[in-house]
Design a protein around this motif. Structure first.
Motif, PDB file in Angstrom:
ATOM      1  N   GLU A   1       0.839  -1.205   0.000  1.00 24.03           N
ATOM      2  CA  GLU A   1       0.000   0.000   0.000  1.00 24.03           C
ATOM      3  C   GLU A   1       0.875   1.258   0.000  1.00 24.03           C
ATOM      4  OE1 GLU A   1      -3.267   2.288  -0.213  1.00 24.03           O
ATOM      5  OE2 GLU A   1      -3.418   0.115  -0.076  1.00 24.03           O
ATOM      6  N   ASP A   2       1.941   1.244   0.853  1.00 21.03           N
ATOM      7  CA  ASP A   2       2.829   2.410   0.914  1.00 21.03           C
ATOM      8  C   ASP A   2       3.532   2.641  -0.420  1.00 21.03           C
ATOM      9  OD1 ASP A   2       3.876   1.550   4.300  1.00 21.03           O
ATOM     10  OD2 ASP A   2       2.097   2.607   3.559  1.00 21.03           O
ATOM     11  N   ARG A   3       3.946   1.569  -1.073  1.00 26.77           N
ATOM     12  CA  ARG A   3       4.690   1.731  -2.327  1.00 26.77           C
ATOM     13  C   ARG A   3       3.780   2.131  -3.488  1.00 26.77           C
ATOM     14  NH1 ARG A   3       9.946   0.174  -2.131  1.00 26.77           N
ATOM     15  NH2 ARG A   3       9.985   1.582  -3.916  1.00 26.77           N
TER      16      ARG A   3
ATOM     17  N   CYS B   1       1.228   4.059  -3.164  1.00 32.40           N
ATOM     18  CA  CYS B   1       0.937   5.471  -2.916  1.00 32.40           C
ATOM     19  C   CYS B   1       2.209   6.314  -2.878  1.00 32.40           C
ATOM     20  CB  CYS B   1       0.169   5.640  -1.608  1.00 32.40           C
ATOM     21  SG  CYS B   1      -1.419   4.793  -1.579  1.00 32.40           S
ATOM     22  N   CYS B   2       3.396   5.687  -3.030  1.00 36.79           N
ATOM     23  CA  CYS B   2       4.686   6.385  -2.970  1.00 36.79           C
ATOM     24  C   CYS B   2       4.807   7.191  -1.680  1.00 36.79           C
ATOM     25  CB  CYS B   2       4.870   7.297  -4.185  1.00 36.79           C
ATOM     26  SG  CYS B   2       4.938   6.423  -5.760  1.00 36.79           S
ATOM     27  N   LYS B   3       4.509   6.528  -0.567  1.00 39.80           N
ATOM     28  CA  LYS B   3       4.570   7.182   0.737  1.00 39.80           C
ATOM     29  C   LYS B   3       5.994   7.642   1.034  1.00 39.80           C
ATOM     30  CE  LYS B   3       3.434   6.359   5.609  1.00 39.80           C
ATOM     31  NZ  LYS B   3       2.971   5.354   6.589  1.00 39.80           N
ATOM     32  N   ASP B   4       6.104   8.816   1.647  1.00 42.46           N
ATOM     33  CA  ASP B   4       7.397   9.424   2.006  1.00 42.46           C
ATOM     34  C   ASP B   4       8.298   9.575   0.782  1.00 42.46           C
ATOM     35  OD1 ASP B   4       6.587   9.460   4.679  1.00 42.46           O
ATOM     36  OD2 ASP B   4       7.402   7.454   5.043  1.00 42.46           O
TER      37      ASP B   4
ATOM     38  N   SER C   1      -2.060  -3.384   2.368  1.00 41.93           N
ATOM     39  CA  SER C   1      -1.368  -3.016   3.614  1.00 41.93           C
ATOM     40  C   SER C   1      -0.893  -4.241   4.386  1.00 41.93           C
ATOM     41  CB  SER C   1      -2.301  -2.177   4.494  1.00 41.93           C
ATOM     42  OG  SER C   1      -3.476  -2.901   4.794  1.00 41.93           O
TER      43      SER C   1
END
Length: 863
Positions: free
Chosen positions: A584-586, A588-591, A631
């Motif tokens: 999920e983070d990748r 959405c390109c989190k951080d 996630s």
């Protein structure tokens, strides 16, 4: 035109017809009247042959349009493909070039041809004439014209007699070879008019008997006139007039004839009853007066017609004059006066005619002079334009020459620099060769040492295998089934160790939050771990803790997260730490993390499919995850996916929970994330392996598009139906191969079918397609799945140095796992860098990787 008294007026129109507007009578003959050239169209279409240059045929087209008389005009053109094709500043024969290059140039030629024909059509439109275009492609223009005449049965054709530069005022015949060929070879049913520079030069009439009839160029010299058009010139006029027909004369002659006519009529009326037969007989043979009138030419612009007075006519007065009048001197006097008046009229006519001809010639010479001036101006402008273009080309060439000189100087400098570097490298190579010899000696000694280590390792491995067999037999005998006994296969940690690893649950070490509790990053026994701590007020925490321990303690798979240990007193779970976060983070390109490439996404999809197949085919009881979402899919340092969070998974068995058709399911209250949940599970509460297939389909659509899961199925279906799938693919993944993306989209939509029976089988349908896609771009084979299960060892089980399955895996300072003997030999041989990254190691300590060790042992037992 109005008729005065008994005179008669004759009009000759441009079409050659004669109108009689005088007194009633009979016109016996009109011979040799030459009028302005015109076109008499039989099939209502005039074909005008035009050249590829508009300037060469524009005047001919205008002539045809002015003489079309409302008929439809068709632009006829023969396109001759160029034999020499320009390419890279030179011209080459078409036969020496590639077919694609020739076809491309032919298409450019055709576009230019249509552009030229459209200019001709615009000229027709501006003059208010309907026009079409007809063209053919041949190597010979004159043969192409003959072909079109025969093919379309053309009966009226207008074409050029010669090029404009060959035109002269005395031109009376055809000068062009093309015109001569067409004139000789065209079908006899076609009438052809040859024009040069807007003047009719030659006409070839049609002949129904099979022979061609040529009409030489007209003697009429078309004199340009500002308002009245062209003035026709008559070769000769010969009119024979019957009884009581008069020619319209000008003032004195007309008045004289009116008086004579009145006198004759009066005498006839008075002496009619007194005439004797003898007198009548005498009158029938006498007194035939034949005055001769010279031609008189008058132009009437309002009707664009020619009023002619006739040159030869006969006036028979024997029936209209009494004998007394004819024999007397009165008639002689009148005749003398008539002759005098006619002589004066003839002189005046000649003077007027010569004046008109002189003016016409002067106007024509003036027009020719204007045309020459315009031609000179155009030539001058073109010459100026060419000079300007030449200057620009020279300027550009000068700039290019300067650039080439500067580039040459730079190349010289770089060459000198390279020569200096070459000499320097030569000295370095010499020193490096000495170092290489020293290193080769060290490597030989290291290899000998590694062989000794390997022999010792093989012996220890045999001992370990024997110990494992004994332990397995002991475990079967004891029949361990309780969760307390299961914990013996894991490291059991105390709450104090948990606090030390998390620095008393420091918020700065917190890396996640879930329904179960908080997740902290920690360091336990020299190993980075992820610690999941139960919330104090969680009602489902203990059950989820027990569920994860029951499941993860019994299974091992390279794409399932490894449970390292647990702390039962605080309901805390300790996992391997995965540094790249969740899928999920990748997505959405989190951080500001780098996006996943489409190759990585296909590989992650295949890995997730492999993990699900492993869970669903687990023996003796299959496992349904029940909470699949991005996630819960974690990524390690190499972006290898690991499925986690088994808190609400279900273990299925064929007991009371089995339906009549042997489909395993678990009857429970729906739990999980709504957008990823199976609609049938929501409706019936029956959790089956097909429920995981539905969630897997939603994850596939998210991997493809990068969009939110809410409403994604309808959005993708609409894009497929409207052919807009490309616009829906996630551009951050790079340039997707459209065929594979489309196949993957159809597969994902099948997984998302509302009816669980319509969803595909993971092993036979989904896995085969994903494995082929993964193999097509050369993805690393981190696992292998055949019809009987896993046969190839996962990549994480292979030592990067020995390239063999590890028996004693240890983690080095670079984070990679190696065989203990291999990494020790590497460090003892004098290396201070990582074998994988070539970066300098922060320390030389190595720590046993018990999780990988346990996973390898379990995998070996299943083979």
């Amino acid at each position: 035109m109005a008729v005065v008294d008994d005179t008669m007026t004759i009009y000759v129109s441009s079409s050659g017809s004669v109108r009689n507007t005088g007194v009633p009578g009979t016109m016996t003959s009109i011979t040799e009247i030459v009028e302005e050239p015109s076109i008499n169209v039989v099939n209502d279409t005039i074909y005008v042959a035009v050249a590829k240059d508009v300037k060469d045929s524009q005047l001919n087209l205008i002539w045809a349009l002015q003489n079309s008389r409302g008929n439809k005009v068709c632009i006829l053109h023969v396109h001759v493909p160029a034999a020499m094709i320009p390419l890279m500043g030179a011209k080459f024969p078409a036969s020496s070039l590639k077919e694609q290059e020739v076809q491309a140039y032919r298409e450019i030629e055709r576009q230019s041809m249509h552009k030229t024909l459209d200019e001709y059509l615009r000229t027709c439109q501006q003059m208010g004439v309907r026009a079409e275009k007809l063209h053919i492609e041949m190597d010979c223009i004159e043969k192409g014209i003959i072909e079109l005449i025969s093919q379309y049965n053309i009966q009226e054709l207008v074409m050029g007699a010669a090029s404009n530069k060959h035109y002269s005022r005395r031109m009376m015949d055809l000068r062009s070879k093309k015109a001569i060929y067409v004139c000789e070879q065209a079908p006899t049913s076609c009438r052809i008019q040859f024009i040069c520079k807007g003047f009719l030069i030659h006409t070839r009439n049609r002949n129904s008997d099979g022979g061609n009839v040529d009409v030489t160029s007209p003697s009429v010299q078309e004199v340009p006139n500002s308002g009245a058009g062209h003035l026709p010139q008559l070769r000769s006029q010969s009119f024979e007039l019957g009884q009581n027909h008069f020619v319209k004369l000008t003032n004195p002659a007309q008045e004289l004839f009116r008086r004579v006519r009145s006198s004759n009529d009066g005498h006839e009326s008075d002496g009619l009853s007194r005439r004797s037969p003898s007198i009548s007989s005498t009158r029938s043979h006498n007194c035939s007066v034949e005055p001769v009138l010279t031609p008189n030419l008058i132009i009437e612009g309002s009707e664009n017609a020619v009023e002619l007075t006739l040159s030869n006519f006969s006036l028979d007065l024997h029936d209209s004059s009494p004998p007394s009048i004819l024999d007397g001197g009165t008639y002689d006097t009148l005749y003398d006066q008539l002759e005098q008046v006619m002589a004066e009229a003839e002189n005046a006519r000649r003077d007027a005619y010569h004046e008109i001809v002189r003016r016409g010639k002067a106007e024509k010479e003036a027009i020719d002079a204007i045309r020459k001036v315009k031609t000179t101006e155009i030539s001058y402008k073109e010459e100026l334009k060419l000079r300007k273009e030449l200057e620009e080309v020279l300027e550009k060439e000068k700039e290019e020459l300067d650039n080439m000189k500067s580039e040459r100087d730079k190349v010289k400098e770089e060459l000198q620099h390279v020569l200096d570097q070459k000499s320097l490298l030569g000295s370095q190579i010499t020193s490096n060769e000495l170092m290489i010899k020293e290193l080769e000696e060290k490597i030989i000694s290291a290899v000998d040492l590694l062989r000794d280590y390997k022999d010792e390792r093989d012996e220890l491995q045999m001992q370990r295998d024997n110990a494992l067999r004994e332990a397995e037999e002991l475990r079967r005998k004891q029949g361990e089934s309780s969760s307390t006994q299961v914990l013996q296969f894991f490291s059991e940690f105390s709450f104090l160790e948990i606090e030390e690893a998390t620095r008393k649950f420091d918020p700065n070490l917190k890396i996640g939050e879930g329904g179960y509790g908080s997740i902290f990053k920690g360091l336990m026994r020299h190993t980075e771990v992820a610690i999941k701590v139960l919330h104090a007020d969680s009602m489902q925490g203990p059950s989820e803790f027990q569920q994860e321990v029951d499941v993860l303690s019994k299974i091992r798979h390279p794409n399932l997260i490894t449970l390292i240990g647990a702390c039962p007193e605080s309901w805390t779970l300790v996992y391997e730490f995965l540094p790249n976060g969740s899928l999920e983070d990748r997505l959405c390109c989190k951080d500001n993390t780098a996006p996943l490439s489409w190759q990585s996404r296909i590989r992650i999809s295949a890995e997730l499919c492999s993990a699900l197949i492993f869970l669903h085919s687990s023996k003796p009881h299959s496992i349904v995850h029940g909470d699949l979402k991005p996630s819960n899919i974690l990524l390690d340092a190499n972006l290898v996916s690991k499925l986690s969070d088994f808190g609400i998974c279900r273990i299925l068995s064929c007991g009371d929970s089995c339906s009549n058709n042997n489909t395993q399911f678990w009857k429970t209250d729906p739990k999980g994330t709504f957008v990823y949940m199976d609609p049938e599970f929501l409706a019936s509460g029956e959790l089956t392996p097909k429920s995981d297939v539905y969630s897997f389909g939603i994850i596939l659509l998210r991997i493809l598009t990068g969009r939110s899961a809410l409403g994604i199925v309808k959005e993708v279906k609409y894009a497929l139906d409207t052919g807009k799938l490309k616009t829906l693919l996630d551009p951050l993944a790079g340039d997707w191969p459209f065929v594979q993306a489309e196949q993957l989209t159809h597969l994902a939509l099948r997984c998302c079918e509302m009816n669980r029976n319509s969803r595909p089988d993971l092993h036979s349908d989904v896995w085969r397609m994903l494995e082929l896609m993964r193999a097509s771009y050369g993805g690393a084979n981190t696992f292998g799945l055949g019809s009987q299960g896993f046969h190839q060892p996962p990549a994480c089980f292979i030592c990067p140095i020995f390239q063999e399955i590890m028996s004693n895996p240890h983690v080095a300072a670079d984070g990679f796992t190696y065989e203990a003997e291999a990494i020790k030999g590497w460090l003892e041989s004098g290396h201070d860098t990582s074998p994988m990254t070539n970066s300098k190691l922060s320390h030389y300590n190595i720590v046993p990787n018990r999780a990988i060790h346990s996973a390898i042992q379990d995998w070996l037992q299943t083979q």
